[in-house]
Design an enzyme around this catalytic site. Structure first.
Site, PDB file in Angstrom:
ATOM      1  CE  LYS A 124      -3.691  -2.650   0.670  1.00  0.00           C
ATOM      2  NZ  LYS A 124      -3.054  -3.968   0.797  1.00  0.00           N
ATOM      3  CE  LYS A 159      -6.592   0.995  -0.441  1.00  0.00           C
ATOM      4  NZ  LYS A 159      -5.966   0.692  -1.767  1.00  0.00           N
ATOM      5  NE  ARG A 209      -2.110  -6.913  -9.532  1.00  0.00           N
ATOM      6  CZ  ARG A 209      -2.211  -7.798  -8.534  1.00  0.00           C
ATOM      7  NH1 ARG A 209      -1.820  -9.046  -8.724  1.00  0.00           N
ATOM      8  NH2 ARG A 209      -2.675  -7.423  -7.362  1.00  0.00           N
ATOM      9  NE  ARG A 224      -7.371  -7.029 -10.039  1.00  0.00           N
ATOM     10  CZ  ARG A 224      -6.470  -6.736  -9.112  1.00  0.00           C
ATOM     11  NH1 ARG A 224      -6.068  -7.654  -8.255  1.00  0.00           N
ATOM     12  NH2 ARG A 224      -5.971  -5.513  -9.054  1.00  0.00           N
ATOM     13  NE  ARG A 232     -14.577  -6.065  -0.569  1.00  0.00           N
ATOM     14  CZ  ARG A 232     -14.692  -7.089   0.275  1.00  0.00           C
ATOM     15  NH1 ARG A 232     -13.705  -7.382   1.097  1.00  0.00           N
ATOM     16  NH2 ARG A 232     -15.800  -7.811   0.301  1.00  0.00           N
ATOM     17  CG  ASP A 272      -3.615  -3.802  -7.654  1.00  0.00           C
ATOM     18  OD1 ASP A 272      -3.304  -4.615  -8.547  1.00  0.00           O
ATOM     19  OD2 ASP A 272      -3.935  -4.144  -6.494  1.00  0.00           O
ATOM     20  CD  GLU A 280      -3.432  -2.692  -2.892  1.00  0.00           C
ATOM     21  OE1 GLU A 280      -2.854  -3.794  -3.039  1.00  0.00           O
ATOM     22  OE2 GLU A 280      -4.490  -2.567  -2.268  1.00  0.00           O
ATOM     23  CG  ASN A 282      -0.302  -6.046  -5.292  1.00  0.00           C
ATOM     24  OD1 ASN A 282      -0.812  -6.377  -4.236  1.00  0.00           O
ATOM     25  ND2 ASN A 282      -0.865  -5.156  -6.100  1.00  0.00           N
TER      26      ASN A 282
END
Length: 313
Positions: A124, A159, A209, A224, A232, A272, A280, A282
């Site tokens: 994050k 979050k 993604r 997504r 979400r 993201d 984000e 990841n």
């Protein structure tokens, strides 16, 4: 070559969508040896990092998909590469595993992603290093600051900093309903730091993604898309994955970050992106290999093993 995967229990894999399985299948198809172990198998023994590691043979059966030989204690340095594919939560046990992997690196082991780079890039918080691509963001445990942020931006997302799969993400509307309760819950009454971001309406078109492999950009993302009133888009939260070509903005973000993150020891990264904003970075166990391959015919696992082989050489 011999590859050892540090991962969650193999019996938990959903082979139709698991990216680690796709890596294993691609590597095995090229004649590489596949081995697997978990964090609880790691040890530092007489100054040497070892683990109880099982050799894995793939069966080709989607359900009964592997055969594991009895685990044997082995030096991590006896493998050509160790791949860190353990999912979060990024708790202290995860951190301890990265410390042991650091020591293994000092003893000659090639570890991907680099354990110190995983620690340095909270999934994050890492976006703050690339603030030119982010929506307005606040990181704090202070309720007054969060309430002021909400007054400024009206609709926000809250979050935790250590979650995955969309767990613990809340949307707060302009009316601020239940804001106090959400802050208390996520901050554990002010004892834990969280992130607040301005709500990005483009989430209805998907949380994209974007994969970076070996400093290069995979040419398709997996959007997504939230379902059933969810905010979400995460697949684990019921989102539907739609592979698509990258937009000009996607490419701008990805091509800026890819060489920087690769130089830091991150062979595989999942960005993201919602709308025009990076949300984000990841680095623990990025996924979406199989969905992109199945929908677009692009062999993501093949690109990954190419990059892994090149990095080892």
């Amino acid at each position: 070559m011999k590859f050892a995967f540090l991962t969650d229990p193999l019996s938990h894999f959903k082979t139709y969508k698991d990216s680690t399985y796709a890596m294993m299948r691609e590597a095995s198809g090229r004649g590489h040896e596949i081995h697997a172990f978990g964090p609880d198998d790691l040890a530092l023994e007489d100054g040497v990092v070892v683990a109880n590691i099982s050799k894995i043979t793939l069966t080709g059966d989607a359900h009964d998909w592997y055969r594991a030989e009895p685990p044997v204690s082995q030096r991590l340095g006896s493998f050509d590469a160790v791949l860190q594919r353990k999912d979060p939560p990024f708790d202290m046990e995860y951190v301890y595993a990265t410390y042991l992997l650091d020591m293994a690196e000092q003893q000659g082991t090639r570890v991907f992603n680099k354990p110190s780079a995983i620690r340095d890039h909270n999934e994050k918080l890492a976006i703050a290093q690339f603030s030119q691509f982010t929506a307005p963001t606040l990181v704090t445990r202070d309720e007054k600051r969060i309430r002021a942020f909400h007054r400024t931006h009206q609709e926000i997302i809250l979050k935790p900093l250590d979650g995955m799969g969309g767990a613990g993400i809340f949307r707060v509307g302009a009316d601020g309903m239940n804001l106090g309760s959400m802050i208390e819950t996520l901050t554990h009454n002010g004892s834990r730091t969280i992130m607040a971001q301005r709500y990005i309406p483009d989430i209805v078109h998907g949380d994209k993604r974007i994969l970076l492999i070996g400093g290069k950009v995979v040419p398709f993302s997996l959007a997504r898309i939230p379902q059933n009133g969810e905010v979400r888009g995460n697949l684990a939260a019921g989102g539907i994955g739609v592979a698509q070509e990258l937009s000009a903005r996607d490419l701008e973000i990805a091509e800026t970050l890819a060489p920087i993150l690769y130089q830091r020891g991150l062979l595989l990264v999942g960005l993201d992106v919602i709308g025009s904003y990076l949300t984000e970075v990841n680095v623990t166990s990025p996924t979406c290999f199989q969905e992109i391959t199945q929908q677009k015919g692009f062999n993501v696992a093949g690109m990954f093993i190419d990059a892994l082989e090149a990095a080892i050489r």
